[in-house]
Design an enzyme around this catalytic site. Structure first.
Site: not given
Length: 348
Positions: A17, A103, A140, A178, A251
Protein backbone atom coordinates in the site's frame (compact mmCIF):
# COMPACT_ATOMS: atom_id res chain seq x y z
CA UNK A 1 15.99 -15.64 8.07
CA UNK A 2 19.23 -15.31 9.99
CA UNK A 3 19.07 -13.00 12.99
CA UNK A 4 22.26 -12.39 14.92
CA UNK A 5 21.62 -9.62 17.42
CA UNK A 6 22.89 -6.82 15.19
CA UNK A 7 21.89 -7.86 11.65
CA UNK A 8 18.61 -9.09 10.19
CA UNK A 9 18.78 -10.65 6.75
CA UNK A 10 15.40 -11.05 5.08
CA UNK A 11 14.03 -11.74 1.64
CA UNK A 12 13.47 -8.42 -0.15
CA UNK A 13 10.13 -7.01 1.05
CA UNK A 14 7.21 -5.55 -0.89
CA UNK A 15 5.00 -2.62 0.05
CA UNK A 16 1.35 -3.55 -0.44
CA UNK A 17 0.00 0.00 0.00
CA UNK A 18 1.89 3.03 -1.30
CA UNK A 19 1.20 6.57 -2.49
CA UNK A 20 3.82 7.87 -4.92
CA UNK A 21 1.96 10.98 -6.14
CA UNK A 22 3.12 12.42 -9.48
CA UNK A 23 5.41 15.00 -11.05
CA UNK A 24 8.22 16.41 -8.90
CA UNK A 25 6.90 14.72 -5.76
CA UNK A 26 7.06 11.31 -7.46
CA UNK A 27 10.64 11.96 -8.54
CA UNK A 28 11.60 12.93 -4.98
CA UNK A 29 9.98 10.05 -3.10
CA UNK A 30 10.45 7.16 -5.53
CA UNK A 31 14.05 6.24 -4.59
CA UNK A 32 13.14 5.79 -0.92
CA UNK A 33 10.86 2.92 -1.90
CA UNK A 34 12.70 1.45 -4.89
CA UNK A 35 16.01 1.03 -3.04
CA UNK A 36 14.35 -1.25 -0.47
CA UNK A 37 11.24 -2.88 -1.90
CA UNK A 38 10.92 -5.21 -4.87
CA UNK A 39 7.31 -4.29 -5.65
CA UNK A 40 4.62 -1.97 -4.39
CA UNK A 41 0.88 -1.69 -4.83
CA UNK A 42 0.52 1.89 -6.08
CA UNK A 43 -2.57 3.81 -5.04
CA UNK A 44 -4.61 5.38 -7.87
CA UNK A 45 -5.88 8.52 -6.09
CA UNK A 46 -4.23 11.06 -8.35
CA UNK A 47 -6.13 14.10 -9.58
CA UNK A 48 -7.75 12.96 -11.83
CA UNK A 49 -7.79 9.37 -10.51
CA UNK A 50 -6.49 6.35 -12.43
CA UNK A 51 -9.69 4.83 -13.85
CA UNK A 52 -8.59 3.54 -17.28
CA UNK A 53 -6.02 1.10 -18.61
CA UNK A 54 -4.37 3.90 -20.59
CA UNK A 55 -4.04 6.13 -17.52
CA UNK A 56 -2.49 3.26 -15.55
CA UNK A 57 -0.01 2.44 -18.32
CA UNK A 58 1.04 6.09 -18.54
CA UNK A 59 1.37 6.43 -14.75
CA UNK A 60 3.37 3.20 -14.54
CA UNK A 61 5.79 4.59 -17.11
CA UNK A 62 6.21 7.83 -15.14
CA UNK A 63 6.97 5.74 -12.05
CA UNK A 64 9.52 3.59 -13.89
CA UNK A 65 11.14 6.74 -15.29
CA UNK A 66 11.62 7.96 -11.70
CA UNK A 67 13.31 4.75 -10.49
CA UNK A 68 17.08 5.33 -10.20
CA UNK A 69 19.46 3.20 -12.24
CA UNK A 70 20.46 0.12 -10.30
CA UNK A 71 17.16 -0.23 -8.45
CA UNK A 72 15.10 -3.26 -9.44
CA UNK A 73 11.52 -2.21 -8.74
CA UNK A 74 8.14 -3.23 -10.16
CA UNK A 75 5.09 -0.99 -9.60
CA UNK A 76 1.83 -2.93 -9.31
CA UNK A 77 -0.95 -0.69 -10.59
CA UNK A 78 -4.47 -0.35 -9.26
CA UNK A 79 -7.73 0.96 -10.67
CA UNK A 80 -9.75 3.56 -8.79
CA UNK A 81 -13.35 2.36 -8.55
CA UNK A 82 -16.08 4.88 -9.38
CA UNK A 83 -19.84 4.58 -9.69
CA UNK A 84 -19.53 4.82 -13.48
CA UNK A 85 -16.59 2.45 -14.08
CA UNK A 86 -17.10 -0.05 -16.92
CA UNK A 87 -16.49 -3.67 -15.75
CA UNK A 88 -15.06 -4.47 -19.20
CA UNK A 89 -12.35 -1.82 -18.79
CA UNK A 90 -11.39 -3.28 -15.43
CA UNK A 91 -11.27 -6.84 -16.78
CA UNK A 92 -9.21 -5.75 -19.79
CA UNK A 93 -6.65 -4.11 -17.51
CA UNK A 94 -6.47 -7.18 -15.30
CA UNK A 95 -6.12 -9.58 -18.23
CA UNK A 96 -3.41 -7.43 -19.84
CA UNK A 97 -1.40 -7.39 -16.60
CA UNK A 98 -1.85 -3.65 -16.13
CA UNK A 99 -4.13 -3.74 -13.08
CA UNK A 100 -3.12 -5.97 -10.17
CA UNK A 101 -6.11 -4.94 -8.04
CA UNK A 102 -8.88 -2.35 -7.74
CA UNK A 103 -9.28 0.19 -4.95
CA UNK A 104 -12.51 1.07 -3.20
CA UNK A 105 -12.54 4.51 -1.64
CA UNK A 106 -15.83 5.52 -0.04
CA UNK A 107 -16.49 9.00 -1.47
CA UNK A 108 -14.60 11.67 0.52
CA UNK A 109 -13.01 9.24 2.99
CA UNK A 110 -9.44 10.45 2.39
CA UNK A 111 -7.10 12.45 0.14
CA UNK A 112 -8.39 12.80 -3.45
CA UNK A 113 -11.36 10.49 -2.88
CA UNK A 114 -14.17 12.79 -4.01
CA UNK A 115 -14.65 10.57 -7.08
CA UNK A 116 -15.05 7.52 -4.84
CA UNK A 117 -17.92 5.10 -4.53
CA UNK A 118 -21.23 6.37 -3.11
CA UNK A 119 -22.62 2.91 -2.34
CA UNK A 120 -21.70 -0.73 -2.85
CA UNK A 121 -24.86 -1.24 -4.90
CA UNK A 122 -23.62 1.37 -7.38
CA UNK A 123 -20.59 -0.79 -8.25
CA UNK A 124 -22.05 -4.27 -7.78
CA UNK A 125 -21.59 -5.22 -11.48
CA UNK A 126 -17.90 -4.30 -11.18
CA UNK A 127 -17.47 -6.27 -7.96
CA UNK A 128 -19.24 -9.29 -9.43
CA UNK A 129 -16.85 -9.18 -12.38
CA UNK A 130 -13.87 -8.94 -10.01
CA UNK A 131 -15.09 -11.97 -8.09
CA UNK A 132 -15.46 -13.89 -11.35
CA UNK A 133 -11.95 -13.10 -12.64
CA UNK A 134 -10.18 -13.40 -9.27
CA UNK A 135 -9.14 -9.75 -9.02
CA UNK A 136 -8.44 -8.52 -5.47
CA UNK A 137 -10.46 -5.66 -4.00
CA UNK A 138 -8.50 -3.22 -1.82
CA UNK A 139 -10.70 -1.38 0.66
CA UNK A 140 -10.33 1.85 2.58
CA UNK A 141 -12.62 0.65 5.35
CA UNK A 142 -14.33 3.71 6.76
CA UNK A 143 -17.88 4.98 6.51
CA UNK A 144 -18.18 8.70 5.80
CA UNK A 145 -21.61 9.59 7.21
CA UNK A 146 -21.46 12.95 8.98
CA UNK A 147 -23.12 11.54 12.11
CA UNK A 148 -20.47 8.84 12.68
CA UNK A 149 -17.56 9.86 14.91
CA UNK A 150 -14.21 9.75 13.10
CA UNK A 151 -12.83 7.28 15.66
CA UNK A 152 -15.74 4.89 15.00
CA UNK A 153 -15.76 4.90 11.20
CA UNK A 154 -13.79 1.68 10.75
CA UNK A 155 -15.88 -0.37 13.19
CA UNK A 156 -19.09 0.87 11.54
CA UNK A 157 -17.70 0.01 8.10
CA UNK A 158 -17.18 -3.64 9.08
CA UNK A 159 -20.76 -3.98 10.22
CA UNK A 160 -22.54 -1.95 7.56
CA UNK A 161 -20.41 -2.47 4.43
CA UNK A 162 -17.65 -5.08 4.68
CA UNK A 163 -19.58 -7.99 6.16
CA UNK A 164 -22.66 -7.60 3.91
CA UNK A 165 -20.34 -7.32 0.87
CA UNK A 166 -18.42 -10.46 1.77
CA UNK A 167 -21.63 -12.36 2.48
CA UNK A 168 -22.92 -11.37 -0.95
CA UNK A 169 -19.72 -12.08 -2.91
CA UNK A 170 -18.25 -15.01 -1.03
CA UNK A 171 -15.41 -15.73 -3.49
CA UNK A 172 -14.16 -12.11 -3.74
CA UNK A 173 -10.60 -11.60 -2.47
CA UNK A 174 -10.50 -8.57 -0.17
CA UNK A 175 -7.62 -6.67 1.42
CA UNK A 176 -8.80 -4.58 4.37
CA UNK A 177 -6.18 -1.87 4.10
CA UNK A 178 -4.40 -0.02 6.90
CA UNK A 179 -6.48 -1.53 9.68
CA UNK A 180 -6.45 0.54 12.88
CA UNK A 181 -8.83 -1.09 15.37
CA UNK A 182 -9.22 -4.19 17.51
CA UNK A 183 -12.53 -4.67 15.68
CA UNK A 184 -10.72 -4.95 12.34
CA UNK A 185 -7.90 -7.10 13.74
CA UNK A 186 -10.44 -9.56 15.16
CA UNK A 187 -12.52 -9.48 11.99
CA UNK A 188 -9.58 -10.33 9.73
CA UNK A 189 -8.19 -12.95 12.10
CA UNK A 190 -11.57 -14.68 12.28
CA UNK A 191 -12.20 -14.40 8.52
CA UNK A 192 -11.52 -16.95 5.80
CA UNK A 193 -8.58 -17.24 3.40
CA UNK A 194 -10.10 -14.65 1.03
CA UNK A 195 -9.68 -11.82 3.57
CA UNK A 196 -6.34 -10.18 4.42
CA UNK A 197 -5.12 -6.88 5.87
CA UNK A 198 -2.24 -4.43 5.76
CA UNK A 199 -0.98 -2.43 8.75
CA UNK A 200 1.13 0.74 8.73
CA UNK A 201 4.15 1.39 10.95
CA UNK A 202 2.48 4.42 12.55
CA UNK A 203 -0.53 2.42 13.71
CA UNK A 204 1.77 -0.19 15.28
CA UNK A 205 4.04 2.38 16.97
CA UNK A 206 1.60 5.05 18.09
CA UNK A 207 -1.91 5.78 19.34
CA UNK A 208 -3.95 8.95 19.44
CA UNK A 209 -2.30 10.17 22.65
CA UNK A 210 1.00 10.44 20.80
CA UNK A 211 -0.66 12.69 18.23
CA UNK A 212 -2.70 14.88 20.60
CA UNK A 213 -1.18 15.06 24.10
CA UNK A 214 1.15 17.98 24.76
CA UNK A 215 0.50 19.55 21.36
CA UNK A 216 -0.84 18.48 18.00
CA UNK A 217 1.67 16.54 15.92
CA UNK A 218 0.52 17.01 12.34
CA UNK A 219 3.04 14.56 10.91
CA UNK A 220 1.27 11.73 12.79
CA UNK A 221 -2.08 12.74 11.32
CA UNK A 222 -3.24 10.18 8.77
CA UNK A 223 -6.47 8.46 7.76
CA UNK A 224 -7.73 6.23 9.20
CA UNK A 225 -6.80 8.28 12.26
CA UNK A 226 -4.71 6.85 15.11
CA UNK A 227 -6.95 5.17 17.68
CA UNK A 228 -6.87 4.35 21.42
CA UNK A 229 -4.05 2.33 22.95
CA UNK A 230 -6.29 -0.78 23.20
CA UNK A 231 -6.53 -0.80 19.40
CA UNK A 232 -2.80 -0.25 18.92
CA UNK A 233 -2.10 -3.21 21.20
CA UNK A 234 -4.50 -5.45 19.25
CA UNK A 235 -2.66 -4.63 16.01
CA UNK A 236 0.71 -5.35 17.62
CA UNK A 237 -0.54 -8.67 18.95
CA UNK A 238 -1.91 -9.64 15.55
CA UNK A 239 1.41 -9.14 13.75
CA UNK A 240 3.39 -10.69 16.62
CA UNK A 241 1.26 -13.84 16.47
CA UNK A 242 2.64 -14.73 13.04
CA UNK A 243 -0.84 -14.58 11.51
CA UNK A 244 -0.27 -15.10 7.78
CA UNK A 245 -2.99 -12.91 6.27
CA UNK A 246 -1.58 -9.63 7.50
CA UNK A 247 1.28 -7.96 5.68
CA UNK A 248 3.35 -4.85 5.17
CA UNK A 249 1.57 -1.83 3.71
CA UNK A 250 3.20 1.45 4.66
CA UNK A 251 0.49 3.75 3.28
CA UNK A 252 3.40 6.16 2.83
CA UNK A 253 1.64 9.35 1.77
CA UNK A 254 3.83 12.38 1.14
CA UNK A 255 2.58 15.96 1.45
CA UNK A 256 4.73 19.10 1.33
CA UNK A 257 5.41 20.58 4.77
CA UNK A 258 3.15 23.61 4.26
CA UNK A 259 0.22 21.28 3.53
CA UNK A 260 0.81 19.32 6.76
CA UNK A 261 1.67 22.22 9.09
CA UNK A 262 -1.47 24.18 8.34
CA UNK A 263 -4.74 25.36 9.88
CA UNK A 264 -6.37 22.58 7.82
CA UNK A 265 -3.60 20.03 7.38
CA UNK A 266 -3.55 17.09 5.01
CA UNK A 267 -3.72 13.47 6.17
CA UNK A 268 -0.78 11.17 5.52
CA UNK A 269 2.60 10.09 6.89
CA UNK A 270 5.61 9.98 4.57
CA UNK A 271 7.20 6.89 6.09
CA UNK A 272 8.97 5.27 3.13
CA UNK A 273 12.48 6.12 4.43
CA UNK A 274 11.88 4.71 7.94
CA UNK A 275 9.04 2.19 7.67
CA UNK A 276 11.02 -1.06 7.46
CA UNK A 277 13.16 -0.23 10.48
CA UNK A 278 10.02 0.84 12.35
CA UNK A 279 8.37 -2.51 11.69
CA UNK A 280 11.55 -4.30 12.85
CA UNK A 281 11.50 -2.31 16.08
CA UNK A 282 7.89 -3.33 16.76
CA UNK A 283 8.56 -7.01 16.07
CA UNK A 284 11.62 -6.87 18.32
CA UNK A 285 9.63 -5.21 21.11
CA UNK A 286 7.01 -7.95 20.79
CA UNK A 287 9.68 -10.74 20.84
CA UNK A 288 8.43 -11.75 17.41
CA UNK A 289 11.36 -11.23 15.06
CA UNK A 290 10.89 -14.80 13.86
CA UNK A 291 7.71 -13.59 12.09
CA UNK A 292 9.20 -10.37 10.68
CA UNK A 293 10.28 -11.75 7.30
CA UNK A 294 6.92 -13.38 6.62
CA UNK A 295 5.09 -10.12 7.38
CA UNK A 296 7.39 -8.11 5.10
CA UNK A 297 8.18 -10.50 2.29
CA UNK A 298 6.03 -13.66 2.19
CA UNK A 299 2.44 -13.14 3.35
CA UNK A 300 1.64 -10.50 0.72
CA UNK A 301 2.85 -12.44 -2.34
CA UNK A 302 1.12 -15.53 -0.97
CA UNK A 303 -2.25 -13.77 -0.76
CA UNK A 304 -1.87 -12.16 -4.20
CA UNK A 305 -0.67 -15.41 -5.79
CA UNK A 306 2.70 -13.92 -6.78
CA UNK A 307 6.22 -15.33 -6.33
CA UNK A 308 8.32 -14.07 -3.45
CA UNK A 309 11.34 -11.93 -4.32
CA UNK A 310 14.57 -13.85 -4.89
CA UNK A 311 16.97 -11.22 -3.54
CA UNK A 312 17.71 -10.33 0.08
CA UNK A 313 18.36 -7.22 2.13
CA UNK A 314 19.88 -6.63 5.55
CA UNK A 315 18.78 -4.42 8.40
CA UNK A 316 21.35 -3.35 10.93
CA UNK A 317 20.65 -2.61 14.58
CA UNK A 318 22.53 0.57 15.28
CA UNK A 319 21.20 3.94 16.32
CA UNK A 320 20.76 6.42 13.51
CA UNK A 321 19.15 9.82 13.39
CA UNK A 322 16.36 10.42 10.88
CA UNK A 323 16.71 13.52 8.69
CA UNK A 324 14.62 16.52 9.79
CA UNK A 325 13.43 17.12 6.24
CA UNK A 326 13.89 16.23 2.59
CA UNK A 327 14.13 18.92 -0.09
CA UNK A 328 11.38 19.45 -2.64
CA UNK A 329 11.53 21.91 -5.53
CA UNK A 330 9.76 24.68 -3.60
CA UNK A 331 9.22 23.25 -0.10
CA UNK A 332 10.34 20.37 2.11
CA UNK A 333 9.00 16.96 3.03
CA UNK A 334 9.05 15.83 6.67
CA UNK A 335 9.63 12.08 7.00
CA UNK A 336 8.02 9.88 9.64
CA UNK A 337 10.13 10.05 12.86
CA UNK A 338 11.98 13.15 11.59
CA UNK A 339 14.85 14.12 13.87
CA UNK A 340 14.40 11.05 16.05
CA UNK A 341 16.90 8.30 16.76
CA UNK A 342 15.84 4.94 15.35
CA UNK A 343 17.09 1.49 16.32
CA UNK A 344 16.94 -0.42 13.01
CA UNK A 345 17.75 0.75 9.50
CA UNK A 346 18.38 -0.81 6.12
CA UNK A 347 22.05 -1.60 5.53
CA UNK A 348 23.32 0.44 2.61
Amino acid sequence: MTAPSQVLKIRRPDDWHLHLRDGDMLKTVMPYTSEIYGRAIVMPNLAPPVTTVEAAVAYRQRILDAVPAGHNFTPLMTCYLTDSLDPNELERGFNEGVFTAAKLYPANATTNSSHGVTSIDAIMPVLERMEKIGMPLLVHGEVTHADIDIFDREAHFIESVMEPLRQRLTALKVVFEHITTKDAADYVRDGNERLAATITPQHLMFNRNHMLVGGVRPHLYCLPILKRNIHQQALRELVASGFNRVFLGTDSAPHARHRKESSCGCAGCFNAPTALGSYATVFEEMNALQHFEAFCSVNGPQFYGLPVNDTFIELVREEQQVAESIALTDDTLVPFLAGETVRWSVKQ
